[in-house]
Each structure stands twice: as C-alpha cells, then as structure tokens.
Design a protein around this motif. Structure first.
Motif, PDB file in Angstrom:
ATOM      1  N   PHE A 302      49.137  47.974   7.462  1.00 27.00           N
ATOM      2  CA  PHE A 302      48.498  49.034   6.673  1.00 27.00           C
ATOM      3  C   PHE A 302      49.472  50.174   6.441  1.00 27.00           C
ATOM      4  N   LEU A 303      49.428  50.717   5.242  1.00 29.42           N
ATOM      5  CA  LEU A 303      50.241  51.878   4.898  1.00 29.42           C
ATOM      6  C   LEU A 303      49.265  52.964   4.471  1.00 29.42           C
ATOM      7  N   ASP A 304      49.171  54.015   5.270  1.00 32.43           N
ATOM      8  CA  ASP A 304      48.167  55.055   5.020  1.00 32.43           C
ATOM      9  C   ASP A 304      48.831  56.311   4.457  1.00 32.43           C
ATOM     10  N   THR A 305      48.564  56.595   3.186  1.00 23.85           N
ATOM     11  CA  THR A 305      49.066  57.856   2.609  1.00 23.85           C
ATOM     12  C   THR A 305      47.901  58.726   2.122  1.00 23.85           C
ATOM     13  N   MET A 306      46.699  58.501   2.671  1.00 23.55           N
ATOM     14  CA  MET A 306      45.525  59.310   2.268  1.00 23.55           C
ATOM     15  C   MET A 306      45.740  60.759   2.706  1.00 23.55           C
ATOM     16  N   GLY A 307      45.934  61.623   1.763  1.00 26.06           N
ATOM     17  CA  GLY A 307      46.243  63.013   2.118  1.00 26.06           C
ATOM     18  C   GLY A 307      47.685  63.149   2.572  1.00 26.06           C
ATOM     19  N   GLY A 308      48.462  62.082   2.447  1.00 26.56           N
ATOM     20  CA  GLY A 308      49.873  62.102   2.839  1.00 26.56           C
ATOM     21  C   GLY A 308      50.788  62.155   1.621  1.00 26.56           C
ATOM     22  N   GLN A 309      51.893  61.439   1.710  1.00 30.02           N
ATOM     23  CA  GLN A 309      52.893  61.513   0.637  1.00 30.02           C
ATOM     24  C   GLN A 309      53.280  60.126   0.148  1.00 30.02           C
ATOM     25  N   ASN A 310      54.078  60.114  -0.950  1.00 39.51           N
ATOM     26  CA  ASN A 310      54.604  58.834  -1.445  1.00 39.51           C
ATOM     27  C   ASN A 310      55.495  58.177  -0.386  1.00 39.51           C
ATOM     28  N   LEU A 311      55.522  56.850  -0.363  1.00 46.79           N
ATOM     29  CA  LEU A 311      56.557  56.161   0.400  1.00 46.79           C
ATOM     30  C   LEU A 311      57.884  56.426  -0.306  1.00 46.79           C
ATOM     31  N   SER A 312      58.974  56.021   0.303  1.00 46.55           N
ATOM     32  CA  SER A 312      60.253  56.142  -0.409  1.00 46.55           C
ATOM     33  C   SER A 312      60.211  55.216  -1.620  1.00 46.55           C
ATOM     34  N   LEU A 313      60.890  55.619  -2.677  1.00 44.25           N
ATOM     35  CA  LEU A 313      61.063  54.717  -3.816  1.00 44.25           C
ATOM     36  C   LEU A 313      62.077  53.664  -3.347  1.00 44.25           C
ATOM     37  N   GLN A 314      61.753  52.405  -3.507  1.00 41.38           N
ATOM     38  CA  GLN A 314      62.539  51.394  -2.797  1.00 41.38           C
ATOM     39  C   GLN A 314      62.612  50.058  -3.529  1.00 41.38           C
ATOM     40  N   VAL A 315      63.471  49.198  -3.010  1.00 39.89           N
ATOM     41  CA  VAL A 315      63.564  47.825  -3.512  1.00 39.89           C
ATOM     42  C   VAL A 315      63.935  46.929  -2.326  1.00 39.89           C
ATOM     43  N   HIS A 316      63.502  45.676  -2.369  1.00 42.41           N
ATOM     44  CA  HIS A 316      63.840  44.747  -1.288  1.00 42.41           C
ATOM     45  C   HIS A 316      64.859  43.716  -1.782  1.00 42.41           C
ATOM     46  N   PRO A 317      65.664  43.197  -0.855  1.00 45.28           N
ATOM     47  CA  PRO A 317      66.755  42.293  -1.254  1.00 45.28           C
ATOM     48  C   PRO A 317      66.282  40.955  -1.828  1.00 45.28           C
ATOM     49  N   LEU A 318      67.068  40.440  -2.715  1.00 46.99           N
ATOM     50  CA  LEU A 318      66.815  39.093  -3.236  1.00 46.99           C
ATOM     51  C   LEU A 318      67.189  38.093  -2.150  1.00 46.99           C
ATOM     52  N   THR A 319      66.670  36.892  -2.244  1.00 49.64           N
ATOM     53  CA  THR A 319      66.897  35.909  -1.179  1.00 49.64           C
ATOM     54  C   THR A 319      68.380  35.650  -0.943  1.00 49.64           C
ATOM     55  N   ASP A 320      69.124  35.484  -2.026  1.00 50.30           N
ATOM     56  CA  ASP A 320      70.541  35.191  -1.863  1.00 50.30           C
ATOM     57  C   ASP A 320      71.252  36.327  -1.120  1.00 50.30           C
ATOM     58  N   TYR A 321      70.857  37.548  -1.419  1.00 53.18           N
ATOM     59  CA  TYR A 321      71.492  38.720  -0.831  1.00 53.18           C
ATOM     60  C   TYR A 321      71.150  38.838   0.660  1.00 53.18           C
ATOM     61  N   ILE A 322      69.894  38.651   0.979  1.00 56.82           N
ATOM     62  CA  ILE A 322      69.478  38.813   2.387  1.00 56.82           C
ATOM     63  C   ILE A 322      70.131  37.730   3.259  1.00 56.82           C
ATOM     64  N   LYS A 323      70.343  36.549   2.647  1.00 54.82           N
ATOM     65  CA  LYS A 323      71.025  35.465   3.380  1.00 54.82           C
ATOM     66  C   LYS A 323      72.486  35.814   3.610  1.00 54.82           C
ATOM     67  N   GLU A 324      73.129  36.194   2.523  1.00 52.76           N
ATOM     68  CA  GLU A 324      74.563  36.459   2.590  1.00 52.76           C
ATOM     69  C   GLU A 324      74.901  37.670   3.441  1.00 52.76           C
ATOM     70  N   LYS A 325      74.151  38.746   3.237  1.00 51.21           N
ATOM     71  CA  LYS A 325      74.528  40.016   3.880  1.00 51.21           C
ATOM     72  C   LYS A 325      73.962  40.189   5.278  1.00 51.21           C
ATOM     73  N   PHE A 326      72.799  39.604   5.530  1.00 52.90           N
ATOM     74  CA  PHE A 326      72.151  39.886   6.818  1.00 52.90           C
ATOM     75  C   PHE A 326      71.798  38.635   7.616  1.00 52.90           C
ATOM     76  N   GLY A 327      72.106  37.463   7.059  1.00 50.92           N
ATOM     77  CA  GLY A 327      71.869  36.231   7.798  1.00 50.92           C
ATOM     78  C   GLY A 327      70.408  35.870   7.956  1.00 50.92           C
ATOM     79  N   MET A 328      69.553  36.375   7.052  1.00 49.95           N
ATOM     80  CA  MET A 328      68.128  36.043   7.130  1.00 49.95           C
ATOM     81  C   MET A 328      67.860  34.804   6.278  1.00 49.95           C
TER      82      MET A 328
END
Ligand code: M6D
Length: 565
Positions: A302-328
C-alpha cells in the motif's frame, strides 16, 4: 506438535540438555542469520555449562578483505548493488577454520557451542540449531544502529547503504546457506524478540509449513513512515502515530513479511520466505516454480498519500537493463489500484505527445542541480483517478501516484529498483535529498509512451469476462508486457475461484468482510476484511468467497493477481 516447542532459554536449554551425551563430547552448532543477537544466545545457553564456546566469526575474513571481495557487488551507489553469487565459505579464512576444527577435535568431553553466521562451516556436529529472524526486524536493528552489516563496522552508516549490502549480498548468502542446511536441522530458533527465544523441532516446523502451503493465509503486516506519507493507514488501521506519517503498508511481500505459527500457547514468527523455499511447489505451483524458481514473483503493498504528498516522479528499469546492471532476473513492473481516492486525486503516467528527450533530461538535470523546479506538467500526463481505477505501469513508463491516494500496488517482486527522476524539491526524512538517478532513468524511459499510447494501453483496461448468479468477473490488467494477470470479482453471493495450479494473491477492495471457504472442507475458512491481502497457494485448487453475515446484502469486490502461464 504442541510438545515440540519451547519458550525461553531455561526451557530451550533443558530440551537441548536431553540430547547431550552423558559421556564424551557434544558439539552444538548454532547457525545464525546475520543480525541475530549471538551474545544473548551464548548467555542464555550458559545453563548448558559449555566447556568451549566458539564465536565462529573470529575465523571470518577481516572487514577490509571482505569489503575488497564484495566491492564489485557493493558499488559506490547509495541504493543499487549487483546480485552477489557468494557462498558462506568464501567469507571465511580457510586456515583459521581448520584451526578451529582441530581445536574442537582435541576436546574429549563436555559441551562445545559453535555460533554465528557460518557456524555450520565447522562440519560435523551433534546438534544443529538455526537461529532466524524476519527481515523487517533486521531493518529495525539497522535503524537503531544496534547492528551494522556483517563484519562491516558500519553501525552509523546511511540506512540505504546498509540495506543495499544486505539485499544484494548478505541475505542472498544467508538464504543459500539456510536452504542447504534446513533439512539437517534439529531445532529452529525464533530470535525476533529480545530475550524471548522460541524453539521448535524441525518436524514441527516442516509440518507448519506444509499446512500453511495448503490453505489461504495472511502475512504479518508492517507499516513504515515516509516523506510523502498520508493519514489513511494510521486512521483506518489504527496504527500508533509516529513522528512522521505512514507511507507504506506491507502485507503481501513474502520476501520481507513474516508468518506466525501457533503451537499451543506459543507463537513462532518466521520469515515467510521460508515457506517459498521449503514448500515451493505447493505454494507457487509447478509452472510458476519452473519459471521463477523458489521466488515469490508477485507483490502487494500500500502507498498512502491521503493528506500527504506525491511520490517521486520515477521510472523502473527495463528487463535487459536490470539484468545487465544489477544481476536481477526480472524487473519491477507495476500497477496502481486505487483503493481510495479524493475528488482531486491524480496519477502521473506516461509522457505528453512529442516530448523532446534531450530537453526533458536537461530540465531534470537543472532541477537536480538546484536551478529551479522541474515543470512536471509540461512533460508528464496527469490523469484524474477515482476509487477502483487500475493504472498499469510496465517498466520504462514515467509515473508516480499523486497526493490524496490510497494505492494498492500490485507489482512484480523486485522492489528497490526505482529510478527517481524528480523529488519535488524536498528532502528525505533524514534531512538529506533522496537519491535521484537521472543517468539510469534516461536509459530506461520509453519516450513514445505518450498520452495516446497510455490511454489506449494503461488506463481503464477493464473487460467483463464472466458472470453468474450474484457475481461478475472482470479483467483489469496488467499490460501485456507484464507477466501478472489481475481479475476483479464483484459479488453479493458465493463466487467460486480456482488457482488453476498457480499461486494467487487476493485483496478485498470493496466491502467490509468476506469469508474464504473450501468446497470440500480442505481448509479452515478464513475471514478477510477490507483492504487485507491473502495468499492462496497453488495447492488449494478450488475455493469460494462470499460476504459474511456482517456484509450480507452488500456488494463486495476482490482483486486478485496471478502469473500468466
Ligand atoms: O521513490 P518514492 O517516492 O519513495 O516512491 C517509491 C514507491 O513508488 C512506487 O511507484 C513503487 O515503485 C514503490 O515500490 C515505491 O516504494
């Protein structure tokens, strides 16, 4: 099984004592997960009158040598390392280990206790214990500075870096060791609470695991404050207020949450990853296991921002990138299911038409340097969000949930691979800027995920699939690039589900209370409440949900996820 569990060091020692040989020597090995309080255990087991106590970690590599060995996997980054392949013996000095073995051999009588992360490296033992604890508890020990990383002397270090060293290295090595040793254990020790150890026999533990893997179950939830946190979790769940508002709620992350097992009057807490390791096929099902191995690929939080703030503006890695860079082996594909929304709730998702990548990265760079704010609205789409909307977020899509949202996040399990692009001119709870990763971000943003594409692919993808007396089933996602399928059921009467041989994760997204039952009474019925997550092991097969008396006559809704196989 109630007679195979003991609480407190006196009872535990008395039980171990029964296995100690009357003549000659008894070697007790206590293998530990990193961050177990070994001093407490040594002190507690003094009742056994050991003639020799060996803290095995004296034979481990010196901190600097270890650091050198780990450096490629540790990296300089605050958040991201590289998945490490080590086995525990690689963290030890073979010569020192040999000396310890000879020292033990030379003893003729009495009790020898070998303890620590790597204790089992001494080889032969008469009694083998495994001292375990939940990842959430480890994090508390890091935060309170009671513990640093294993042999790192970094108690005061930035919590992100301590977490990184654990996530990419220590927990992987410890889990490998746990998996290799488990079937050989005599006893399992729950060391989550200070001075309140609990011990069960291996048989009792395995019986518990087997039982849980054959019935719907809930994990032990935990909640964590964050800079953008809101007030929904605190108010609705009745959490004890903390200095900062709660942001995250976790009750569907087997890699991090724990499980309770009740044996008579005694409750054992164990990391739920143990269930994934030791009941893989019953829990995950053959096909999911074949694809992911002993890994739980779905995450509900759960991500609760009720009366809170925006999350960071973000992006998640593509599969090829996460494999190459982080070994996932797979990436952090996501979705936001709006559990609650206000009139002004919005979601940032995808880019506007015709965004110039260079200009956007330039503006992000300037904002990062402190030369003005990033004009997010110029580049990123803003969509209104209402209760029960489901936004799909395949990796590579710029996004964030805005203020006044209560999001049920349904995603793939890797959970720390957030490349923050912009954090809205604010500091983290520690008073420092949170880590922004523009370099990584720029290489993973898919620039043609624009307004039109997002509208056609990621928003409002609801399709009615089936209906019957008192129920309707809909497909709400995820996107075809993501491996998770989500189904929503609206129901006023009993509705039948089937695991179809794969694990399912389900949340009651509408209504007060429902009951999960087995058509052939194969498991004890489980009542779930609004917003609670439940895991249905593959082995369950058919199950039903219906409103309880409290919710009779009302329409309920569940959202469930499973792996497309
Ligand atoms: O980067 P912040 O603002 O903390 O937001 C982080 C959150 O964002 C969500 O979209 C997900 O990726 C969560 O797994 C993550 O915890």
């Amino acid at each position: 099984m109630d007679h195979e569990v003991w609480e407190g060091y006196a009872a535990i020692s008395a039980q171990i004592q029964q296995k100690i040989k009357a003549d000659g020597k008894t070697v007790i090995v206590i293998e530990c997960y990193p961050a177990v309080r070994t001093d407490e255990i040594i002190n507690g087991l003094k009742l056994l009158n050991p003639s020799l106590i060996i803290p095995i970690e004296d034979a481990a590599l010196e901190p600097q040598e270890l650091e050198h060995k780990l450096s490629r996997y540790l990296t300089e980054d605050r958040v991201f390392g590289y998945m490490a392949p080590f086995l525990i013996d690689e963290f030890y000095d073979a010569v020192k280990l040999e000396q310890i073995k000879r020292q033990i051999e030379a003893i003729e009588a009495g009790v020898v206790i070998v303890i620590g992360f790597g204790a089992s490296l001494v080889g032969e033992q008469d009694i083998l214990l495994y001292a375990d604890l939940a990842r959430w508890e480890i994090q508390q020990r890091f935060r309170s500075k009671e513990f640093g990383n294993w042999r790192a002397d970094n108690h005061d270090e930035d919590i992100l870096r301590k977490y990184k060293r654990s996530y990419f290295i220590e927990w992987r090595v410890a889990d490998r060791l746990k998996r290799a040793l488990f079937q050989k254990l005599d006893f399992y020790l729950d060391t989550n609470k200070r001075d309140e150890p609990k011990m069960v026999t291996l048989v009792a533990l395995l019986t518990g695991l087997k039982q849980v893997a054959s019935q719907p179950f809930r994990l032990v939830p935990y909640f964590d404050p964050g800079v953008w946190g809101g007030n929904w979790l605190e108010e609705k769940i009745g959490l004890e207020p903390k200095g900062n508002p709660y942001a995250w709620g976790f009750d569907g992350v087997p890699e991090e949450n724990s499980l309770y097992f009740q044996y008579g009057q005694t409750r054992i807490e164990l990391p739920s990853i143990n269930l994934v390791f030791f009941e893989s096929t019953a829990l995950l099902g053959e096909k999911v296991y074949a694809r992911f191995g002993a890994e739980f690929p779905i995450r509900f939080d759960f991500l609760d921002t009720m009366g809170g703030q925006n999350l960071s503006l973000q992006v998640h890695p593509l599969t090829d990138y996460i494999k190459e860079k982080f070994g996932m082996s797979y990436t952090q594909d996501e979705s936001y299911y709006m559990l609650e929304a206000a009139d002004d709730t919005i979601v940032y998702l995808g880019l506007k038409e015709g965004v110039d990548p260079e200009r956007m990265m330039d503006d992000l760079e300037k904002a990062q340097q402190g030369a003005g704010s990033f004009p997010a609205e110029t580049y990123v789409n803003i969509f209104p969000a209402k209760k029960h909307d489901h936004f799909l977020i395949p990796a590579g899509t710029v996004h964030c949930s805005g203020t006044n949202s209560m999001v049920l996040e349904i995603s793939a399990t890797p959970y720390i691979f957030t490349f923050k692009l912009w954090d809205w001119d604010r500091l983290g709870l520690d008073g420092k800027p949170r880590p922004v990763h523009l370099q990584h971000g720029s290489q993973n943003i898919i620039w043609d995920r624009d307004t039109d594409w997002v509208q056609r692919n990621l928003i409002g993808q609801v399709e009615k699939l089936a209906e019957g007396e008192g129920w309707v089933e809909e497909r709400t996602g995820l996107h075809e690039l993501e491996f998770i399928e989500t189904r929503r059921h609206w129901f006023t009467d009993k509705v039948t589900h089937h695991t179809n041989g794969g694990v399912q994760v389900l949340n009651l997204v509408e209504g007060e209370e429902a009951i999960i039952e087995s058509p052939n009474e194969a498991f004890v019925p489980l009542v779930i409440h609004y917003a609670e997550t439940v895991i249905i092991p593959a082995a369950v097969g058919e199950f039903t949900l219906r409103p309880t008396d409290r919710s009779a006559g009302k329409q309920l809704g569940t959202l469930k996820a499973f792996v497309r196989t």
